[in-house]
Write an enzyme that holds these catalytic residues in place. Structure first.
Site, PDB file in Angstrom:
ATOM      1  N   ARG A 121     -12.876 -26.388  33.527  1.00 25.66           N
ATOM      2  CA  ARG A 121     -12.851 -26.764  32.109  1.00 25.66           C
ATOM      3  C   ARG A 121     -12.350 -25.581  31.284  1.00 25.66           C
ATOM      4  NH1 ARG A 121     -18.376 -29.741  30.171  1.00 25.66           N
ATOM      5  NH2 ARG A 121     -18.230 -28.214  28.513  1.00 25.66           N
ATOM      6  N   ARG A 166     -20.305 -20.168  23.436  1.00 26.48           N
ATOM      7  CA  ARG A 166     -21.110 -21.404  23.489  1.00 26.48           C
ATOM      8  C   ARG A 166     -22.600 -21.067  23.562  1.00 26.48           C
ATOM      9  NH1 ARG A 166     -18.599 -23.799  28.571  1.00 26.48           N
ATOM     10  NH2 ARG A 166     -20.178 -25.418  28.420  1.00 26.48           N
ATOM     11  N   ARG A 172     -18.205 -23.796  37.893  1.00 30.26           N
ATOM     12  CA  ARG A 172     -18.140 -25.265  37.763  1.00 30.26           C
ATOM     13  C   ARG A 172     -16.695 -25.733  37.908  1.00 30.26           C
ATOM     14  NH1 ARG A 172     -20.524 -28.296  32.597  1.00 30.26           N
ATOM     15  NH2 ARG A 172     -19.216 -26.801  31.490  1.00 30.26           N
ATOM     16  N   ARG A 204     -27.544 -31.621  18.608  1.00 31.77           N
ATOM     17  CA  ARG A 204     -27.382 -30.188  18.842  1.00 31.77           C
ATOM     18  C   ARG A 204     -27.572 -29.347  17.597  1.00 31.77           C
ATOM     19  NH1 ARG A 204     -23.567 -30.370  23.569  1.00 31.77           N
ATOM     20  NH2 ARG A 204     -22.462 -28.423  23.627  1.00 31.77           N
ATOM     21  N   LYS A 218     -27.564 -30.565  32.313  1.00 32.34           N
ATOM     22  CA  LYS A 218     -27.783 -31.822  31.573  1.00 32.34           C
ATOM     23  C   LYS A 218     -26.888 -32.946  32.128  1.00 32.34           C
ATOM     24  CE  LYS A 218     -26.549 -29.929  27.618  1.00 32.34           C
ATOM     25  NZ  LYS A 218     -26.205 -28.549  28.040  1.00 32.34           N
TER      26      LYS A 218
HETATM   27  P1  AP5 Z   1     -23.765 -29.322  34.183  1.00 33.12           P
HETATM   28  O1  AP5 Z   1     -24.645 -30.439  34.604  1.00 33.12           O
HETATM   29  O2  AP5 Z   1     -22.323 -29.603  34.008  1.00 33.12           O
HETATM   30  O3  AP5 Z   1     -24.375 -28.592  32.887  1.00 33.12           O
HETATM   31  P2  AP5 Z   1     -24.493 -29.072  31.388  1.00 33.12           P
HETATM   32  O4  AP5 Z   1     -25.837 -28.694  30.899  1.00 33.12           O
HETATM   33  O5  AP5 Z   1     -24.080 -30.514  31.248  1.00 33.12           O
HETATM   34  O6  AP5 Z   1     -23.419 -28.079  30.755  1.00 33.12           O
HETATM   35  P3  AP5 Z   1     -22.204 -28.299  29.756  1.00 33.12           P
HETATM   36  O7  AP5 Z   1     -21.420 -27.018  29.806  1.00 33.12           O
HETATM   37  O8  AP5 Z   1     -21.433 -29.556  30.055  1.00 33.12           O
HETATM   38  O9  AP5 Z   1     -22.924 -28.443  28.438  1.00 33.12           O
HETATM   39  P4  AP5 Z   1     -22.417 -28.129  27.061  1.00 33.12           P
HETATM   40  O10 AP5 Z   1     -23.560 -28.606  26.297  1.00 33.12           O
HETATM   41  O11 AP5 Z   1     -21.971 -26.756  26.780  1.00 33.12           O
HETATM   42  O12 AP5 Z   1     -21.016 -28.937  26.988  1.00 33.12           O
HETATM   43  P5  AP5 Z   1     -20.636 -30.360  26.374  1.00 33.12           P
HETATM   44  O13 AP5 Z   1     -19.697 -30.966  27.307  1.00 33.12           O
HETATM   45  O14 AP5 Z   1     -21.826 -31.097  25.942  1.00 33.12           O
HETATM   46  O15 AP5 Z   1     -23.956 -28.140  35.238  1.00 33.12           O
HETATM   47  C1  AP5 Z   1     -23.214 -26.944  35.111  1.00 33.12           C
HETATM   48  C2  AP5 Z   1     -22.828 -26.467  36.521  1.00 33.12           C
HETATM   49  O16 AP5 Z   1     -24.006 -26.145  37.249  1.00 33.12           O
HETATM   50  C3  AP5 Z   1     -22.085 -27.524  37.359  1.00 33.12           C
HETATM   51  O17 AP5 Z   1     -21.149 -26.843  38.143  1.00 33.12           O
HETATM   52  C4  AP5 Z   1     -23.183 -28.129  38.231  1.00 33.12           C
HETATM   53  O18 AP5 Z   1     -22.671 -28.627  39.462  1.00 33.12           O
HETATM   54  C5  AP5 Z   1     -24.099 -26.938  38.435  1.00 33.12           C
HETATM   55  N1  AP5 Z   1     -25.505 -27.313  38.565  1.00 33.12           N
HETATM   56  C6  AP5 Z   1     -26.171 -28.280  37.870  1.00 33.12           C
HETATM   57  N2  AP5 Z   1     -27.460 -28.318  38.240  1.00 33.12           N
HETATM   58  C7  AP5 Z   1     -27.604 -27.327  39.180  1.00 33.12           C
HETATM   59  C8  AP5 Z   1     -28.729 -26.873  39.950  1.00 33.12           C
HETATM   60  N3  AP5 Z   1     -29.941 -27.420  39.844  1.00 33.12           N
HETATM   61  N4  AP5 Z   1     -28.513 -25.829  40.806  1.00 33.12           N
HETATM   62  C9  AP5 Z   1     -27.283 -25.268  40.929  1.00 33.12           C
HETATM   63  N5  AP5 Z   1     -26.185 -25.664  40.242  1.00 33.12           N
HETATM   64  C10 AP5 Z   1     -26.368 -26.688  39.378  1.00 33.12           C
HETATM   65  O19 AP5 Z   1     -19.882 -29.891  25.023  1.00 33.12           O
HETATM   66  C11 AP5 Z   1     -18.621 -29.260  25.059  1.00 33.12           C
HETATM   67  C12 AP5 Z   1     -18.185 -28.939  23.636  1.00 33.12           C
HETATM   68  O20 AP5 Z   1     -18.070 -30.162  22.863  1.00 33.12           O
HETATM   69  C13 AP5 Z   1     -19.161 -28.069  22.841  1.00 33.12           C
HETATM   70  O21 AP5 Z   1     -18.958 -26.681  23.056  1.00 33.12           O
HETATM   71  C14 AP5 Z   1     -18.799 -28.474  21.402  1.00 33.12           C
HETATM   72  O22 AP5 Z   1     -17.609 -27.859  20.974  1.00 33.12           O
HETATM   73  C15 AP5 Z   1     -18.530 -29.977  21.524  1.00 33.12           C
HETATM   74  N6  AP5 Z   1     -19.746 -30.801  21.326  1.00 33.12           N
HETATM   75  C16 AP5 Z   1     -20.277 -31.674  22.220  1.00 33.12           C
HETATM   76  N7  AP5 Z   1     -21.373 -32.260  21.716  1.00 33.12           N
HETATM   77  C17 AP5 Z   1     -21.547 -31.750  20.469  1.00 33.12           C
HETATM   78  C18 AP5 Z   1     -22.531 -31.939  19.473  1.00 33.12           C
HETATM   79  N8  AP5 Z   1     -23.559 -32.800  19.631  1.00 33.12           N
HETATM   80  N9  AP5 Z   1     -22.418 -31.225  18.315  1.00 33.12           N
HETATM   81  C19 AP5 Z   1     -21.388 -30.376  18.119  1.00 33.12           C
HETATM   82  N10 AP5 Z   1     -20.428 -30.135  19.039  1.00 33.12           N
HETATM   83  C20 AP5 Z   1     -20.505 -30.817  20.215  1.00 33.12           C
END
Ligand code: AP5
Length: 219
Positions: free
Chosen positions: A155, A166, A126, A87, A13
């Site tokens: 991270r 997660r 990552r 979410r 994402k």
């Molecule tokens: P990346 O693009 O970083 O993946 P992502 O889907 O953004 O994953 P996240 O782990 O950031 O999502 P998340 O939803 O768990 O975390 P968030 O920060 O929102 O890609 C991942 C890896 O794959 C990278 O290394 C990238 O280079 C690689 N990659 C990407 N595309 C690729 C491809 N096509 N091929 C190969 N490799 C690829 O949330 C963190 C925390 O915040 C949550 O756990 C929660 O505690 C809190 N939080 C945030 N938002 C909310 C909410 N709305 N409600 C409640 N809690 C929340």
């Protein structure tokens, strides 16, 4: 244009949002990034979110709504990509009501399809630039030469036991959001495997309403 990038942790994402932001000139609103910035700055919101994020649990909806609403207000509820938000179904209902009050339809939801084995492989390799927030992968998308190694970190929630938590939270609390938008005819599944550019082009095809061969039809 108003988009939600939806999918499990590690679906890509943030990676795709960065591409869309740059190439289509959209605002990018990531609640995860907002919470990480609040943590770094030591704000009350960051302190409230800290224990949930560390444990790989979702931050409570009322706290999320506070930061999301502020972000949406700042971009005037238009021309955006939402990443990692909403979410829970409650978050989606509040977002719908907010957009409705601004005369906007629910956004188009791009649901990235990546299986669990692949997301674990992505997250465990990552790495993040702690100064710019840029996200890399040691094998598929390594940091460019010239970025000092001391800036490249893992991270804290990308440790194996937190990744598992997660994914469990996603399955229990976030998957139902998909049904919410499917029922409103706003959701398109997109194959999230393959290289970053290939996935980007699939998303672009959906946005341009030209169904790509790799777009999985909604059943
Ligand atoms: P990346 O693009 O970083 O993946 P992502 O889907 O953004 O994953 P996240 O782990 O950031 O999502 P998340 O939803 O768990 O975390 P968030 O920060 O929102 O890609 C991942 C890896 O794959 C990278 O290394 C990238 O280079 C690689 N990659 C990407 N595309 C690729 C491809 N096509 N091929 C190969 N490799 C690829 O949330 C963190 C925390 O915040 C949550 O756990 C929660 O505690 C809190 N939080 C945030 N938002 C909310 C909410 N709305 N409600 C409640 N809690 C929340």
């Amino acid at each position: 244009m108003r988009l939600i990038l939806f999918g499990p942790p590690g679906a890509g994402k943030g990676t795709q949002a960065a591409q869309l932001k740059q190439r289509l000139n959209l605002h990018h609103l990531s609640t995860g990034d907002l919470f990480r910035a609040a943590l770094k700055a030591g704000t009350p919101v960051g302190e409230k979110a800290r224990s949930y994020m560390k444990a790989g649990k979702l931050v409570p909806d009322d706290i999320v709504w506070g930061v999301a609403r502020e972000g949406l207000d700042a971009i005037q509820a238009d021309n955006f990509i939402l990443d990692g938000y909403p979410r829970t179904v409650q978050q989606a209902l509040w977002l719908d009501a907010y957009l409705d009050a601004h005369g906007q339809e629910p956004p188009l939801v791009i649901s990235l399809q990546v299986d669990e084995e692949a997301v674990v492989a992505r997250l465990s390799r990552r790495r993040i630039d702690k100064e710019t927030g840029a996200s890399y992968h040691l094998d598929y998308n390594p940091p460019p030469p010239g970025v000092p190694a001391r800036r490249i970190i893992q991270r804290p929630d990308d440790k194996p036991e937190v990744i598992r938590q997660r994914i469990a939270q996603y399955n229990a609390l976030t998957r139902p959001v998909k049904v919410h938008y499917q029922e409103r005819g706003r959701l398109v599944d997109v194959n999230g495997t393959g290289d970053i550019e290939t996935v980007y082009n699939r998303i672009l095809a959906v946005i341009k309403k030209k169904p790509a061969a790799s777009t999985i039809p909604i059943l």
